[in-house]
Design a protein around this motif. Structure first.
Motif, mmCIF file in Angstrom:
data_model
loop_
_atom_site.group_PDB
_atom_site.id
_atom_site.type_symbol
_atom_site.label_atom_id
_atom_site.label_comp_id
_atom_site.label_asym_id
_atom_site.label_seq_id
_atom_site.Cartn_x
_atom_site.Cartn_y
_atom_site.Cartn_z
ATOM 1 N N HIS A 1 0.839 -1.191 0.000
ATOM 2 C CA HIS A 1 0.000 0.000 0.000
ATOM 3 C C HIS A 1 0.882 1.251 0.000
ATOM 4 O O HIS A 1 2.093 1.164 0.110
ATOM 5 N N TYR A 2 0.246 2.404 -0.115
ATOM 6 C CA TYR A 2 0.951 3.672 -0.291
ATOM 7 C C TYR A 2 0.604 4.630 0.842
ATOM 8 O O TYR A 2 -0.277 4.342 1.657
ATOM 9 N N HIS A 3 1.308 5.775 0.873
ATOM 10 C CA HIS A 3 1.149 6.685 2.011
ATOM 11 C C HIS A 3 1.060 8.155 1.621
ATOM 12 O O HIS A 3 1.689 8.587 0.657
ATOM 13 N N PHE A 4 0.303 8.896 2.432
ATOM 14 C CA PHE A 4 0.357 10.349 2.485
ATOM 15 C C PHE A 4 1.283 10.692 3.642
ATOM 16 O O PHE A 4 1.258 10.018 4.680
ATOM 17 N N PHE A 5 2.073 11.758 3.485
ATOM 18 C CA PHE A 5 2.881 12.272 4.589
ATOM 19 C C PHE A 5 2.560 13.747 4.758
ATOM 20 O O PHE A 5 2.765 14.541 3.836
ATOM 21 N N CYS A 6 2.015 14.117 5.916
ATOM 22 C CA CYS A 6 1.685 15.512 6.194
ATOM 23 C C CYS A 6 2.929 16.184 6.768
ATOM 24 O O CYS A 6 3.368 15.854 7.872
ATOM 25 N N GLU A 7 3.502 17.093 6.000
ATOM 26 C CA GLU A 7 4.743 17.747 6.401
ATOM 27 C C GLU A 7 4.570 18.634 7.631
ATOM 28 O O GLU A 7 5.499 18.785 8.412
ATOM 29 N N ASN A 8 3.386 19.214 7.826
ATOM 30 C CA ASN A 8 3.158 20.079 8.980
ATOM 31 C C ASN A 8 3.194 19.302 10.295
ATOM 32 O O ASN A 8 3.807 19.743 11.265
ATOM 33 N N SER A 9 2.519 18.164 10.316
ATOM 34 C CA SER A 9 2.372 17.418 11.568
ATOM 35 C C SER A 9 3.294 16.214 11.684
ATOM 36 O O SER A 9 3.436 15.649 12.765
ATOM 37 N N GLY A 10 3.896 15.802 10.572
ATOM 38 C CA GLY A 10 4.722 14.598 10.598
ATOM 39 C C GLY A 10 3.897 13.324 10.654
ATOM 40 O O GLY A 10 4.374 12.278 11.054
ATOM 41 N N THR A 11 2.643 13.409 10.222
ATOM 42 C CA THR A 11 1.724 12.270 10.265
ATOM 43 C C THR A 11 1.799 11.475 8.967
ATOM 44 O O THR A 11 1.847 12.051 7.885
ATOM 45 N N LEU A 12 1.809 10.165 9.098
ATOM 46 C CA LEU A 12 1.809 9.260 7.962
ATOM 47 C C LEU A 12 0.445 8.577 7.914
ATOM 48 O O LEU A 12 -0.038 8.069 8.934
ATOM 49 N N LEU A 13 -0.202 8.599 6.746
ATOM 50 C CA LEU A 13 -1.533 8.032 6.573
ATOM 51 C C LEU A 13 -1.537 7.077 5.392
ATOM 52 O O LEU A 13 -0.871 7.323 4.390
ATOM 53 N N ASP A 14 -2.313 6.016 5.486
ATOM 54 C CA ASP A 14 -2.433 5.069 4.375
ATOM 55 C C ASP A 14 -3.289 5.659 3.264
ATOM 56 O O ASP A 14 -4.236 6.399 3.520
ATOM 57 N N ILE A 15 -2.950 5.312 2.036
ATOM 58 C CA ILE A 15 -3.747 5.635 0.858
ATOM 59 C C ILE A 15 -4.361 4.328 0.383
ATOM 60 O O ILE A 15 -3.663 3.307 0.291
ATOM 61 N N ALA A 16 -5.629 4.352 0.069
ATOM 62 C CA ALA A 16 -6.276 3.151 -0.464
ATOM 63 C C ALA A 16 -5.551 2.718 -1.739
ATOM 64 O O ALA A 16 -5.325 3.536 -2.639
ATOM 65 N N THR A 17 -5.185 1.469 -1.816
ATOM 66 C CA THR A 17 -4.419 0.958 -2.953
ATOM 67 C C THR A 17 -5.137 1.201 -4.272
ATOM 68 O O THR A 17 -4.512 1.508 -5.287
ATOM 69 N N ALA A 18 -6.454 1.110 -4.278
ATOM 70 C CA ALA A 18 -7.219 1.305 -5.515
ATOM 71 C C ALA A 18 -7.171 2.756 -5.999
ATOM 72 O O ALA A 18 -7.511 3.036 -7.139
ATOM 73 N N SER A 19 -6.713 3.675 -5.147
ATOM 74 C CA SER A 19 -6.671 5.093 -5.512
ATOM 75 C C SER A 19 -5.498 5.451 -6.419
ATOM 76 O O SER A 19 -5.476 6.521 -7.007
ATOM 77 N N ILE A 20 -4.519 4.573 -6.524
ATOM 78 C CA ILE A 20 -3.320 4.867 -7.317
ATOM 79 C C ILE A 20 -3.099 3.766 -8.336
ATOM 80 O O ILE A 20 -3.214 2.577 -8.025
ATOM 81 N N ARG A 21 -2.761 4.171 -9.548
ATOM 82 C CA ARG A 21 -2.435 3.218 -10.606
ATOM 83 C C ARG A 21 -0.989 3.490 -11.025
ATOM 84 O O ARG A 21 -0.638 4.608 -11.379
ATOM 85 N N ILE A 22 -0.167 2.477 -10.974
ATOM 86 C CA ILE A 22 1.243 2.591 -11.357
ATOM 87 C C ILE A 22 1.394 2.004 -12.757
ATOM 88 O O ILE A 22 1.046 0.849 -12.993
ATOM 89 N N GLU A 23 1.914 2.820 -13.665
ATOM 90 C CA GLU A 23 2.126 2.363 -15.042
ATOM 91 C C GLU A 23 3.536 2.687 -15.481
ATOM 92 O O GLU A 23 4.162 3.614 -14.971
ATOM 93 N N GLY A 24 4.016 1.944 -16.443
ATOM 94 C CA GLY A 24 5.291 2.251 -17.084
ATOM 95 C C GLY A 24 6.513 2.015 -16.218
ATOM 96 O O GLY A 24 7.495 2.747 -16.328
ATOM 97 N N LEU A 25 6.476 1.000 -15.370
ATOM 98 C CA LEU A 25 7.658 0.694 -14.581
ATOM 99 C C LEU A 25 8.787 0.241 -15.497
ATOM 100 O O LEU A 25 8.555 -0.483 -16.467
#
Length: 139
Positions: free
Chosen positions: A91-115
């Motif tokens: 899975h993937y993550h959001f990182f909030c630079e202000n608070s230093g908080t790490l949050l999960d991103i729903a895997t279906a929200s991101i598509r990786i192409e062209g590796l």
């Protein structure tokens, strides 16, 4: 919901780790309840507040041991800033630079192409995506 001590002990043994008192105590803090992201410093503070006698060096060593055997996933945010994730799925993550908080991103929200093709004799083990956020309300 708290995991019984025997479940923690068996989880450590199944991963090939000896269930020392300190490993069991830190594993209880990490794995009781929901998935979470912690730094060594945050886990050390939590251990101290719960009267678990453990040094920061032991916390670092234990987090790295848990990562090596697949109980945790290491997420590098910046050079010296590393989080440890109890959710070891892909899975993937959001990182909030202000608070230093790490949050999960729903895997279906991101598509990786062209590796790119991995170099000969190597294979891609995973793709890490870290989306950095800034809270505009705190600027």
């Amino acid at each position: 919901m708290a995991l019984p001590a025997m479940d923690i002990v068996e989880r450590l043994r199944a991963a090939g780790l000896r269930p020392t008192r300190q490993r069991v105590a830190l594993a209880r803090l990490l794995f009781d309840g929901c998935d979470r992201h912690v730094t060594a410093e945050l886990l050390h503070e939590e251990a101290q507040s719960r009267k678990v006698p453990v040094s920061l060096a032991t916390v670092y060593n234990t987090l790295h041991q848990f990562t090596e055997v697949g109980l945790l996933r290491e997420v590098a945010v910046e050079g010296a800033k590393t989080y440890f994730d109890t959710n070891t799925s892909n899975h993937y993550h959001f990182f909030c630079e202000n608070s230093g908080t790490l949050l999960d991103i729903a895997t279906a929200s991101i598509r990786i192409e062209g590796l790119p093709q991995a170099p000969e004799g190597m294979s891609i083990s995973r793709v890490d995506v870290l989306v950095r956020l800034v809270d505009d309300r705190k600027r």
